[in-house]
Design a protein around this motif. Structure first.
Motif, PDB file in Angstrom:
ATOM      1  N   LEU A  89       0.871  -1.170   0.000  1.00  0.00           N
ATOM      2  CA  LEU A  89       0.000   0.000   0.000  1.00  0.00           C
ATOM      3  C   LEU A  89       0.909   1.221   0.000  1.00  0.00           C
ATOM      4  CD1 LEU A  89      -2.843  -0.854   2.515  1.00  0.00           C
ATOM      5  CD2 LEU A  89      -3.022  -0.538   0.053  1.00  0.00           C
ATOM      6  N   ILE A  90       0.812   2.015  -1.056  1.00  0.00           N
ATOM      7  CA  ILE A  90       1.716   3.144  -1.259  1.00  0.00           C
ATOM      8  C   ILE A  90       0.898   4.420  -1.366  1.00  0.00           C
ATOM      9  CG2 ILE A  90       3.487   4.118  -2.765  1.00  0.00           C
ATOM     10  CD1 ILE A  90       3.999   1.245  -3.732  1.00  0.00           C
ATOM     11  N   ARG A  91       1.320   5.445  -0.636  1.00  0.00           N
ATOM     12  CA  ARG A  91       0.686   6.765  -0.735  1.00  0.00           C
ATOM     13  C   ARG A  91       1.458   7.577  -1.760  1.00  0.00           C
ATOM     14  NH1 ARG A  91       1.247  11.671   3.153  1.00  0.00           N
ATOM     15  NH2 ARG A  91      -0.238  13.073   2.191  1.00  0.00           N
ATOM     16  N   CYS A  92       0.781   7.980  -2.824  1.00  0.00           N
ATOM     17  CA  CYS A  92       1.368   8.797  -3.891  1.00  0.00           C
ATOM     18  C   CYS A  92       0.669  10.153  -3.888  1.00  0.00           C
ATOM     19  CB  CYS A  92       1.207   8.133  -5.246  1.00  0.00           C
ATOM     20  SG  CYS A  92       1.928   6.511  -5.375  1.00  0.00           S
ATOM     21  N   LYS A  93       1.272  11.121  -3.290  1.00  0.00           N
ATOM     22  CA  LYS A  93       0.765  12.472  -3.160  1.00  0.00           C
ATOM     23  C   LYS A  93      -0.626  12.489  -2.558  1.00  0.00           C
ATOM     24  CE  LYS A  93       1.794  16.680  -5.500  1.00  0.00           C
ATOM     25  NZ  LYS A  93       2.274  17.283  -6.721  1.00  0.00           N
ATOM     26  N   ASP A  94      -1.699  12.544  -3.352  1.00  0.00           N
ATOM     27  CA  ASP A  94      -3.046  12.595  -2.798  1.00  0.00           C
ATOM     28  C   ASP A  94      -3.871  11.348  -3.125  1.00  0.00           C
ATOM     29  OD1 ASP A  94      -3.088  13.180  -5.452  1.00  0.00           O
ATOM     30  OD2 ASP A  94      -4.515  14.839  -5.309  1.00  0.00           O
ATOM     31  N   HIS A  95      -3.170  10.230  -3.406  1.00  0.00           N
ATOM     32  CA  HIS A  95      -3.835   8.956  -3.670  1.00  0.00           C
ATOM     33  C   HIS A  95      -3.142   7.830  -2.894  1.00  0.00           C
ATOM     34  CE1 HIS A  95      -5.313  11.234  -7.118  1.00  0.00           C
ATOM     35  NE2 HIS A  95      -6.327  10.377  -7.136  1.00  0.00           N
ATOM     36  N   VAL A  96      -3.892   6.750  -2.663  1.00  0.00           N
ATOM     37  CA  VAL A  96      -3.342   5.532  -2.073  1.00  0.00           C
ATOM     38  C   VAL A  96      -3.524   4.430  -3.109  1.00  0.00           C
ATOM     39  CG1 VAL A  96      -3.558   3.832  -0.228  1.00  0.00           C
ATOM     40  CG2 VAL A  96      -3.833   6.251   0.280  1.00  0.00           C
ATOM     41  N   VAL A  97      -2.422   3.715  -3.395  1.00  0.00           N
ATOM     42  CA  VAL A  97      -2.428   2.685  -4.423  1.00  0.00           C
ATOM     43  C   VAL A  97      -2.115   1.348  -3.770  1.00  0.00           C
ATOM     44  CG1 VAL A  97      -1.366   1.926  -6.578  1.00  0.00           C
ATOM     45  CG2 VAL A  97      -1.661   4.353  -6.137  1.00  0.00           C
ATOM     46  N   GLY A  98      -2.901   0.323  -4.091  1.00  0.00           N
ATOM     47  CA  GLY A  98      -2.648  -1.030  -3.624  1.00  0.00           C
ATOM     48  C   GLY A  98      -2.076  -1.857  -4.758  1.00  0.00           C
ATOM     49  N   LEU A  99      -0.924  -2.514  -4.535  1.00  0.00           N
ATOM     50  CA  LEU A  99      -0.267  -3.313  -5.563  1.00  0.00           C
ATOM     51  C   LEU A  99      -0.017  -4.719  -5.061  1.00  0.00           C
ATOM     52  CD1 LEU A  99       2.498  -0.839  -6.794  1.00  0.00           C
ATOM     53  CD2 LEU A  99       0.396  -1.429  -7.970  1.00  0.00           C
ATOM     54  N   PHE A 100      -0.218  -5.688  -5.953  1.00  0.00           N
ATOM     55  CA  PHE A 100       0.148  -7.076  -5.690  1.00  0.00           C
ATOM     56  C   PHE A 100       1.345  -7.378  -6.578  1.00  0.00           C
ATOM     57  CE2 PHE A 100       0.049 -11.554  -6.852  1.00  0.00           C
ATOM     58  CZ  PHE A 100       0.048 -12.142  -5.601  1.00  0.00           C
ATOM     59  N   VAL A 101       2.473  -7.784  -5.978  1.00  0.00           N
ATOM     60  CA  VAL A 101       3.700  -8.065  -6.715  1.00  0.00           C
ATOM     61  C   VAL A 101       4.063  -9.520  -6.479  1.00  0.00           C
ATOM     62  CG1 VAL A 101       6.117  -7.450  -7.005  1.00  0.00           C
ATOM     63  CG2 VAL A 101       4.471  -5.688  -6.411  1.00  0.00           C
ATOM     64  N   GLY A 102       4.194 -10.267  -7.571  1.00  0.00           N
ATOM     65  CA  GLY A 102       4.514 -11.683  -7.458  1.00  0.00           C
ATOM     66  C   GLY A 102       5.343 -12.161  -8.633  1.00  0.00           C
ATOM     67  N   LYS A 103       5.512 -13.484  -8.711  1.00  0.00           N
ATOM     68  CA  LYS A 103       6.289 -14.071  -9.804  1.00  0.00           C
ATOM     69  C   LYS A 103       5.614 -13.853 -11.148  1.00  0.00           C
ATOM     70  CE  LYS A 103       8.589 -17.724  -7.233  1.00  0.00           C
ATOM     71  NZ  LYS A 103       8.756 -19.173  -7.095  1.00  0.00           N
ATOM     72  N   SER A 104       4.299 -13.819 -11.144  1.00  0.00           N
ATOM     73  CA  SER A 104       3.566 -13.664 -12.397  1.00  0.00           C
ATOM     74  C   SER A 104       3.514 -12.213 -12.868  1.00  0.00           C
ATOM     75  CB  SER A 104       2.149 -14.202 -12.242  1.00  0.00           C
ATOM     76  OG  SER A 104       1.478 -13.490 -11.228  1.00  0.00           O
ATOM     77  N   GLY A 105       3.929 -11.276 -12.034  1.00  0.00           N
ATOM     78  CA  GLY A 105       3.915  -9.872 -12.424  1.00  0.00           C
ATOM     79  C   GLY A 105       3.333  -9.000 -11.334  1.00  0.00           C
TER      80      GLY A 105
END
Length: 125
Positions: A89-105
């Motif tokens: 979960l990353i805060r980018c200025k005025d947004h919060v972004v959820g990312l799933f990072v794995g072997k498949s991408g």
């Protein structure tokens, strides 16, 4: 321009260093240019200690002046390891972004405005 970070002790250390470098003979060579391993080792240890002290002083000076300040625009809010995969979960200025990072991408889990994120966090569960 004044060097306010150099106090009396700092000036004395700088002067001692300048006097040390102005010596005609290196510390490793003693009587009639015979090599001394002990003197050479002491010289190397002193040089490394001087570099360590300089790095420490720079870090303290830079942190007090705000030169090593964290970014307010990009911030890691949460990190969840799931075996070989990870969720960020990353805060980018005025947004919060959820990312799933794995072997498949990488997959985008969601994107929220900071107001929506704060509203959701403050709700009772």
């Amino acid at each position: 321009m004044t060097l306010t970070f150099l106090n009396k002790r700092g000036v004395v250390i700088c002067l001692a260093f300048l006097l040390w470098t102005a010596c005609e003979k290196a510390f490793a060579f003693q009587n009639d240019n015979q090599f001394s391993f002990i003197a050479y080792s002491v010289k190397i240890v002193l040089a490394l200690a001087l570099l360590a002290v300089a790095a420490l002083l720079f870090y303290r000076y830079a942190s007090r002046r705000g030169l090593l300040k964290r970014s307010d625009e990009l911030q890691l809010i949460a990190f969840l390891p799931l075996g070989n995969d990870k969720v960020y979960l990353i805060r980018c200025k005025d947004h919060v972004v959820g990312l799933f990072v794995g072997k498949s991408g990488t997959a985008l889990l969601g994107k929220w405005s900071i107001e929506e994120w704060d509203r959701h966090k403050s709700q009772p569960r």
